[in-house]
Design a protein around this motif. Structure first.
Motif, PDB file in Angstrom:
ATOM      1  N   GLU A  83     -37.992   6.501 -19.117  1.00 29.99           N
ATOM      2  CA  GLU A  83     -38.417   7.667 -19.531  1.00 29.99           C
ATOM      3  C   GLU A  83     -38.591   7.813 -21.163  1.00 29.99           C
ATOM      4  OE1 GLU A  83     -40.188   9.821 -17.825  1.00 29.99           O
ATOM      5  OE2 GLU A  83     -39.367   8.801 -16.006  1.00 29.99           O
ATOM      6  N   PHE A  84     -37.647   6.982 -21.878  1.00 29.72           N
ATOM      7  CA  PHE A  84     -37.626   7.127 -23.249  1.00 29.72           C
ATOM      8  C   PHE A  84     -37.551   5.603 -23.640  1.00 29.72           C
ATOM      9  CE2 PHE A  84     -35.310  10.888 -21.496  1.00 29.72           C
ATOM     10  CZ  PHE A  84     -36.074  11.889 -22.459  1.00 29.72           C
ATOM     11  N   ASN A  85     -37.796   4.613 -23.201  1.00 26.08           N
ATOM     12  CA  ASN A  85     -37.955   3.375 -23.742  1.00 26.08           C
ATOM     13  C   ASN A  85     -36.690   2.834 -24.219  1.00 26.08           C
ATOM     14  OD1 ASN A  85     -39.714   0.959 -23.663  1.00 26.08           O
ATOM     15  ND2 ASN A  85     -40.376   1.650 -25.743  1.00 26.08           N
ATOM     16  N   VAL A  86     -35.604   3.147 -24.089  1.00 22.24           N
ATOM     17  CA  VAL A  86     -34.410   2.879 -24.411  1.00 22.24           C
ATOM     18  C   VAL A  86     -34.045   1.373 -23.989  1.00 22.24           C
ATOM     19  CG1 VAL A  86     -31.922   2.833 -24.517  1.00 22.24           C
ATOM     20  CG2 VAL A  86     -33.465   5.066 -24.886  1.00 22.24           C
ATOM     21  N   MET A  87     -34.163   0.352 -24.721  1.00 20.20           N
ATOM     22  CA  MET A  87     -33.852  -1.169 -24.427  1.00 20.20           C
ATOM     23  C   MET A  87     -32.540  -1.578 -24.587  1.00 20.20           C
ATOM     24  SD  MET A  87     -36.899  -1.208 -23.353  1.00 20.20           S
ATOM     25  CE  MET A  87     -37.034  -3.049 -22.588  1.00 20.20           C
ATOM     26  N   GLU A  88     -31.641  -0.959 -25.629  1.00 20.65           N
ATOM     27  CA  GLU A  88     -30.522  -1.352 -25.860  1.00 20.65           C
ATOM     28  C   GLU A  88     -29.553  -0.255 -25.987  1.00 20.65           C
ATOM     29  OE1 GLU A  88     -30.847  -5.832 -28.295  1.00 20.65           O
ATOM     30  OE2 GLU A  88     -30.957  -4.023 -29.349  1.00 20.65           O
TER      31      GLU A  88
ATOM     32  N   ARG B 192     -36.667   7.677 -32.199  1.00 17.57           N
ATOM     33  CA  ARG B 192     -37.029   6.653 -33.157  1.00 17.57           C
ATOM     34  C   ARG B 192     -36.426   6.905 -34.464  1.00 17.57           C
ATOM     35  NH1 ARG B 192     -40.134   2.784 -31.034  1.00 17.57           N
ATOM     36  NH2 ARG B 192     -41.354   3.236 -29.307  1.00 17.57           N
ATOM     37  N   VAL B 193     -35.117   7.321 -34.478  1.00 18.94           N
ATOM     38  CA  VAL B 193     -34.499   7.679 -35.556  1.00 18.94           C
ATOM     39  C   VAL B 193     -33.462   6.493 -35.989  1.00 18.94           C
ATOM     40  CG1 VAL B 193     -34.714  10.127 -35.611  1.00 18.94           C
ATOM     41  CG2 VAL B 193     -32.759   9.056 -34.697  1.00 18.94           C
ATOM     42  N   LYS B 194     -32.754   6.316 -37.177  1.00 19.77           N
ATOM     43  CA  LYS B 194     -31.783   5.394 -37.144  1.00 19.77           C
ATOM     44  C   LYS B 194     -30.484   5.584 -36.409  1.00 19.77           C
ATOM     45  CE  LYS B 194     -28.751   3.287 -40.959  1.00 19.77           C
ATOM     46  NZ  LYS B 194     -28.278   3.576 -42.284  1.00 19.77           N
ATOM     47  N   ASN B 195     -30.200   4.915 -35.602  1.00 22.75           N
ATOM     48  CA  ASN B 195     -29.148   4.806 -34.554  1.00 22.75           C
ATOM     49  C   ASN B 195     -29.044   6.254 -33.720  1.00 22.75           C
ATOM     50  OD1 ASN B 195     -28.297   2.478 -35.682  1.00 22.75           O
ATOM     51  ND2 ASN B 195     -27.086   3.285 -37.323  1.00 22.75           N
ATOM     52  N   PRO B 196     -29.715   6.373 -32.904  1.00 23.84           N
ATOM     53  CA  PRO B 196     -29.716   7.523 -31.897  1.00 23.84           C
ATOM     54  C   PRO B 196     -28.644   7.670 -31.105  1.00 23.84           C
ATOM     55  CG  PRO B 196     -31.416   5.852 -31.333  1.00 23.84           C
ATOM     56  CD  PRO B 196     -30.877   5.357 -32.426  1.00 23.84           C
ATOM     57  N   ILE B 197     -28.169   8.940 -30.874  1.00 24.39           N
ATOM     58  CA  ILE B 197     -26.902   9.362 -30.051  1.00 24.39           C
ATOM     59  C   ILE B 197     -27.246  10.176 -29.039  1.00 24.39           C
ATOM     60  CG2 ILE B 197     -24.890  10.358 -30.123  1.00 24.39           C
ATOM     61  CD1 ILE B 197     -24.076   9.521 -32.827  1.00 24.39           C
ATOM     62  N   VAL B 198     -26.780   9.850 -27.954  1.00 22.59           N
ATOM     63  CA  VAL B 198     -26.872  10.726 -26.684  1.00 22.59           C
ATOM     64  C   VAL B 198     -25.678  10.944 -26.168  1.00 22.59           C
ATOM     65  CG1 VAL B 198     -27.427  10.896 -24.480  1.00 22.59           C
ATOM     66  CG2 VAL B 198     -29.017   9.692 -25.872  1.00 22.59           C
ATOM     67  N   GLN B 199     -25.341  12.228 -26.222  1.00 26.41           N
ATOM     68  CA  GLN B 199     -24.088  13.009 -25.873  1.00 26.41           C
ATOM     69  C   GLN B 199     -24.233  13.173 -24.252  1.00 26.41           C
ATOM     70  OE1 GLN B 199     -22.457  16.697 -27.218  1.00 26.41           O
ATOM     71  NE2 GLN B 199     -20.495  16.144 -27.304  1.00 26.41           N
ATOM     72  N   VAL B 200     -23.216  12.603 -23.468  1.00 33.28           N
ATOM     73  CA  VAL B 200     -23.116  12.826 -22.061  1.00 33.28           C
ATOM     74  C   VAL B 200     -22.271  13.889 -21.512  1.00 33.28           C
ATOM     75  CG1 VAL B 200     -23.087  11.508 -19.985  1.00 33.28           C
ATOM     76  CG2 VAL B 200     -24.036  10.518 -21.809  1.00 33.28           C
TER      77      VAL B 200
ATOM     78  N   VAL C 272     -29.717  12.934 -30.855  1.00 36.58           N
ATOM     79  CA  VAL C 272     -30.867  13.054 -30.379  1.00 36.58           C
ATOM     80  C   VAL C 272     -31.172  13.763 -29.131  1.00 36.58           C
ATOM     81  CG1 VAL C 272     -31.857  11.280 -32.020  1.00 36.58           C
ATOM     82  CG2 VAL C 272     -31.553  10.827 -29.689  1.00 36.58           C
ATOM     83  N   MET C 273     -30.091  13.750 -28.386  1.00 39.33           N
ATOM     84  CA  MET C 273     -30.028  14.549 -27.130  1.00 39.33           C
ATOM     85  C   MET C 273     -28.676  14.740 -26.347  1.00 39.33           C
ATOM     86  SD  MET C 273     -31.646  12.163 -23.792  1.00 39.33           S
ATOM     87  CE  MET C 273     -33.282  11.834 -24.751  1.00 39.33           C
TER      88      MET C 273
ATOM     89  N   MET D  22     -37.337   0.401 -31.487  1.00 37.59           N
ATOM     90  CA  MET D  22     -36.254   1.313 -31.543  1.00 37.59           C
ATOM     91  C   MET D  22     -34.823   0.513 -31.587  1.00 37.59           C
ATOM     92  SD  MET D  22     -35.015   4.077 -28.574  1.00 37.59           S
ATOM     93  CE  MET D  22     -36.536   4.720 -28.552  1.00 37.59           C
ATOM     94  N   ASN D  23     -33.857   1.046 -32.432  1.00 40.85           N
ATOM     95  CA  ASN D  23     -32.374   0.266 -32.313  1.00 40.85           C
ATOM     96  C   ASN D  23     -31.666   0.949 -31.179  1.00 40.85           C
ATOM     97  OD1 ASN D  23     -32.334   2.749 -33.617  1.00 40.85           O
ATOM     98  ND2 ASN D  23     -30.981   2.166 -35.182  1.00 40.85           N
ATOM     99  N   ALA D  24     -30.586   0.237 -31.128  1.00 40.99           N
ATOM    100  CA  ALA D  24     -29.461   0.561 -29.956  1.00 40.99           C
ATOM    101  C   ALA D  24     -29.168   2.081 -29.895  1.00 40.99           C
ATOM    102  CB  ALA D  24     -28.609  -0.482 -29.748  1.00 40.99           C
ATOM    103  N   VAL D  25     -29.342   2.731 -28.903  1.00 39.20           N
ATOM    104  CA  VAL D  25     -29.007   4.122 -28.473  1.00 39.20           C
ATOM    105  C   VAL D  25     -27.555   4.198 -28.030  1.00 39.20           C
ATOM    106  CG1 VAL D  25     -28.979   6.138 -27.076  1.00 39.20           C
ATOM    107  CG2 VAL D  25     -31.208   5.013 -27.785  1.00 39.20           C
TER     108      VAL D  25
END
Length: 275
Positions: free
Chosen positions: A88-93, A54-62, A34-35, A1-4
């Motif tokens: 929980e989502f295996n986000v590494m970067e 696992r999409v290209k450049n996922p975004i999370v809005q906080v 994505v979230m 997975m690339n960076a979220v």
């Protein structure tokens, strides 16, 4: 997975604060939300609209349910969210984009918890109108070319700023930072809420630990605090900095004529890069 990439709004902000920036990235085909992570006033994290990470450049809005919570509370909430994303989502970067107090939240979380292996590794930060040294220097008055030549070290440091300096060595290594600063029309160096001096002080705060630092100064009507996160110029810079392999960000060193023009006409926009 690339960076979220996580987008964090400022004081009294909400979904509208970062929605346009996220939409710009999606319309350009560079990233996809994505979230949505909503943090209640009691610190509980609610995940909605969760899609494939696992999409290209996922975004999370906080989103902070209590959007007027003290900064130290928001920092802890953000830290808990980062732990959850890794566990929980295996986000590494991750990358961080913050407007106003959201910028402070991202920077200060990395300062205070940069050694915590439970959180993903920080790669890039994009800060917009961050009051890093509080409201100090709000009534300063200098022409734009002189501002750009001034020391990034704030003349009067708040107690919080001094405390953050003690955490400098804990900040993750190799982080790239792009800082957007606003200055409205008129005689004073501010965007109506945050002083230019305070917003630029993040470079001094993180001196010696960043991989590189870039800065964009937006002047005139578009430099208003609540316009910066709705500005197409800022959208383009966000997209370029975060998701373009070779970002074409403006360099003040090759645009000195702009600085001369701005001394008499501050309705123009100036971009500057520093390392």
């Amino acid at each position: 997975m690339n960076a979220v990439t996580i987008f964090v709004h400022g004081f009294n902000g909400g979904v509208h604060s970062t929605r346009n920036m996220i939409s710009s990235a999606q319309h350009a085909g560079l990233a996809k939300q994505v979230m949505t992570a909503t943090i209640t006033r009691y610190g509980r994290i609610t995940i909605s609209e969760s899609k494939n990470m696992r999409v290209k450049n996922p975004i999370v809005q906080v989103l902070f349910e209590n959007n007027r919570a003290p900064e130290f509370v928001q920092i802890n909430w953000l830290h808990s969210l980062l732990i959850l994303l890794k566990r929980e989502f295996n986000v590494m970067e991750y990358n961080g984009v913050g407007h106003s107090l959201g910028s402070n939240d991202l920077v200060n979380e990395a300062l205070m918890y940069g050694d915590d292996l439970r959180v993903p590794k920080l790669k890039k930060l994009l800060t917009i109108a961050g009051p890093f040294d509080g409201l100090q220097g709000f009534l300063g008055a200098q022409p734009v070319p002189k501002i750009l030549k001034m020391d990034y070290r704030p003349v009067h440091q708040t107690k919080h700023f001094k405390r953050m300096l003690t955490y400098r060595d804990h900040f993750p290594k190799g982080v790239q930072l792009f800082n957007v600063v606003g200055k409205i029309e008129g005689h004073f160096d501010n965007d109506c809420f945050v002083s230019v001096n305070s917003a630029r002080s993040v470079k001094y705060l993180l001196h010696g630990v960043l991989k590189n630092y870039r800065e964009l100064l937006v002047t005139g009507e578009e430099g208003y605090h609540c316009s910066l996160n709705h500005n197409p110029l800022v959208f383009n810079s966000v997209n370029d900095f975060l998701w373009t392999e070779h970002p074409n960000l403006p360099n003040m060193q090759t645009r000195s004529t702009d600085a001369q023009a701005l001394e008499s006409n501050e309705n123009k926009t100036l971009a500057t890069t520093a390392v």
